[in-house]
Design a protein around this motif. Structure first.
Motif, PDB file in Angstrom:
ATOM      1  N   GLY A 148       6.980   7.366   2.699  1.00  0.00           N
ATOM      2  CA  GLY A 148       6.171   6.421   1.795  1.00  0.00           C
ATOM      3  C   GLY A 148       7.168   5.761   0.905  1.00  0.00           C
ATOM      4  O   GLY A 148       7.605   6.536  -0.060  1.00  0.00           O
ATOM      5  N   GLY A 149       7.286   4.607   0.612  1.00  0.00           N
ATOM      6  CA  GLY A 149       7.963   3.989  -0.285  1.00  0.00           C
ATOM      7  C   GLY A 149       7.236   3.508  -1.553  1.00  0.00           C
ATOM      8  O   GLY A 149       7.284   2.435  -1.994  1.00  0.00           O
ATOM      9  N   ARG A 154      10.200   4.079   4.211  1.00  0.00           N
ATOM     10  CA  ARG A 154       9.271   3.075   3.278  1.00  0.00           C
ATOM     11  C   ARG A 154       8.029   2.842   3.839  1.00  0.00           C
ATOM     12  O   ARG A 154       6.991   2.896   3.426  1.00  0.00           O
ATOM     13  N   ASN A 155       7.934   2.440   5.104  1.00  0.00           N
ATOM     14  CA  ASN A 155       6.877   2.101   5.940  1.00  0.00           C
ATOM     15  C   ASN A 155       6.317   2.993   7.117  1.00  0.00           C
ATOM     16  O   ASN A 155       7.072   3.607   7.819  1.00  0.00           O
ATOM     17  N   VAL A 188       1.459   2.437   0.930  1.00  0.00           N
ATOM     18  CA  VAL A 188       1.243   3.442   2.069  1.00  0.00           C
ATOM     19  C   VAL A 188      -0.584   3.486   2.091  1.00  0.00           C
ATOM     20  O   VAL A 188      -0.959   3.710   0.972  1.00  0.00           O
ATOM     21  N   ARG A 189      -0.835   3.557   3.326  1.00  0.00           N
ATOM     22  CA  ARG A 189      -2.403   3.774   3.360  1.00  0.00           C
ATOM     23  C   ARG A 189      -2.837   5.265   3.827  1.00  0.00           C
ATOM     24  O   ARG A 189      -2.082   5.770   4.411  1.00  0.00           O
ATOM     25  N   LYS A 190      -4.007   5.428   3.250  1.00  0.00           N
ATOM     26  CA  LYS A 190      -4.550   6.958   3.716  1.00  0.00           C
ATOM     27  C   LYS A 190      -4.519   7.213   5.256  1.00  0.00           C
ATOM     28  O   LYS A 190      -4.243   8.292   5.581  1.00  0.00           O
ATOM     29  N   ALA A 191      -4.799   6.109   5.887  1.00  0.00           N
ATOM     30  CA  ALA A 191      -4.980   6.326   7.490  1.00  0.00           C
ATOM     31  C   ALA A 191      -3.611   6.632   7.985  1.00  0.00           C
ATOM     32  O   ALA A 191      -3.328   7.390   8.905  1.00  0.00           O
ATOM     33  N   VAL A 198      17.596   4.434   3.161  1.00  0.00           N
ATOM     34  CA  VAL A 198      16.408   3.984   3.433  1.00  0.00           C
ATOM     35  C   VAL A 198      16.017   3.429   4.808  1.00  0.00           C
ATOM     36  O   VAL A 198      16.837   2.521   5.391  1.00  0.00           O
ATOM     37  N   ARG A 199      15.036   3.971   5.354  1.00  0.00           N
ATOM     38  CA  ARG A 199      14.574   3.755   6.751  1.00  0.00           C
ATOM     39  C   ARG A 199      13.433   2.571   6.791  1.00  0.00           C
ATOM     40  O   ARG A 199      12.590   2.842   6.157  1.00  0.00           O
TER      41      ARG A 199
END
Length: 306
Positions: A4-5, A27-28, A166-169, A123-124
């Motif tokens: 999580g970025g 990050r994503n 980032v989202r909870k899902a 950083v990926r």
């Protein structure tokens, strides 16, 4: 590995890297419903400032001072936040700390922090969707294309309320893939409840003539709060609007009444118009000249109401 970025994920990666550890910052994270590598439009219309409370943890206050020293954020003592009651009376909220404004917005701040990471942090860009633990207690991460990364001795999850990078899902999908090893983390995270609210972004021409920058509504069933998005920061992000825009957020209860089933269909234009009319009534002004910049969305990523 840090997943999580977000601000906390990026700062944690930097501090671990400065301590001499090799860190991969992803990050994503893969979203089962949406590609998180492309930020949702509402991400650009989150709150423009953050408050460093008088009782904030010293580590956080120190971090903000570091951002100020680098010119990434600035204090905004003139920021006007308040509450509106059902009669339309406005009162200014007493300050509870220092309010700072990231220059260019929160995502510009994130990008600047990413660029300054030490060489020990990689950083990926891969989007992760699964994780597993081997017999030696090491963690392996898998992206949506089947590539794997690792082994890692420790995996940290970064989930911030602001900004929602980032989202909870995404987190839920990864944690469930790691069961039963992740059961204690899941049980702990289950205590945090996020309210999903319907939200719209409005542009007014001529501009909305009000003194406040953010306001909470008391006694207005449809409205929770509204926040101004400064025009100069919109331009930095490539959003070309003539005037400031406003993010208007409905209450969780009203939002639930419009869409009782999260999988059910709902009329976005109709809901957006109802939010706009409620906004005009609460402010006591004509809002007929408003234009929706972003369609109405029912999404917890625009604001955090816990």
């Amino acid at each position: 590995a840090v997943l999580g970025g977000t601000l906390s994920g990026t700062v944690a990666s930097r501090r671990l890297g400065e301590a001499g550890l090799q860190v991969d910052l992803f990050r994503n994270l893969n979203d089962p419903k949406r590609s998180i590598s492309n930020q949702h439009p509402l991400c650009e219309y989150q709150a423009s400032t953050v408050v460093v409370r008088d009782d904030a943890p010293e580590a956080f206050a120190d971090e903000v001072r570091l951002w100020q020293a680098r010119g990434l954020v600035e204090e905004v003592p003139s920021f006007w936040a308040g509450r509106i009651d059902a009669r339309g009376e406005v009162r200014r909220a007493a300050p509870c700390g220092r309010r700072v404004l990231p220059r260019g917005g929160f995502f510009a701040l994130l990008d600047a922090l990413i660029e300054a990471l030490p060489a020990t942090v990689g950083v990926r860009a891969e989007q992760l969707e699964r994780m597993a633990r081997d017999d030696d207690g090491q963690w392996w991460l898998y992206d949506r294309r089947g590539n794997h990364f690792g082994p890692y001795g420790v995996v940290l999850f970064a989930f911030d309320a602001l900004p929602r990078a980032v989202r909870k899902a995404s987190q839920k999908q990864l944690l469930e893939s790691a069961l039963p090893h992740s059961s204690r983390v899941i049980a702990s995270a289950a205590r945090a409840k996020f309210a999903s609210c319907m939200t719209t972004v409005l542009h007014f021409d001529p501009p909305l003539d009000v003194p406040y920058d953010a306001v909470v509504f008391d006694g207005t069933p449809a409205l929770q709060f509204a926040a101004r998005n400064p025009r100069q920061h919109q331009r930095h992000r490539g959003i070309q609007e003539k005037n400031d825009t406003w993010t208007v957020v409905a209450t969780p209860a009203w939002s639930l009444a419009q869409r009782p089933d999260s999988k059910g269909k709902w009329d976005k234009p109709k809901v957006g118009k109802e939010i706009l009319r409620a906004f005009g009534r609460a402010l006591g002004c004509d809002v007929g000249h408003a234009r929706q910049v972003v369609p109405t969305f029912h999404w917890e990523g625009c604001s955090y109401i816990t």
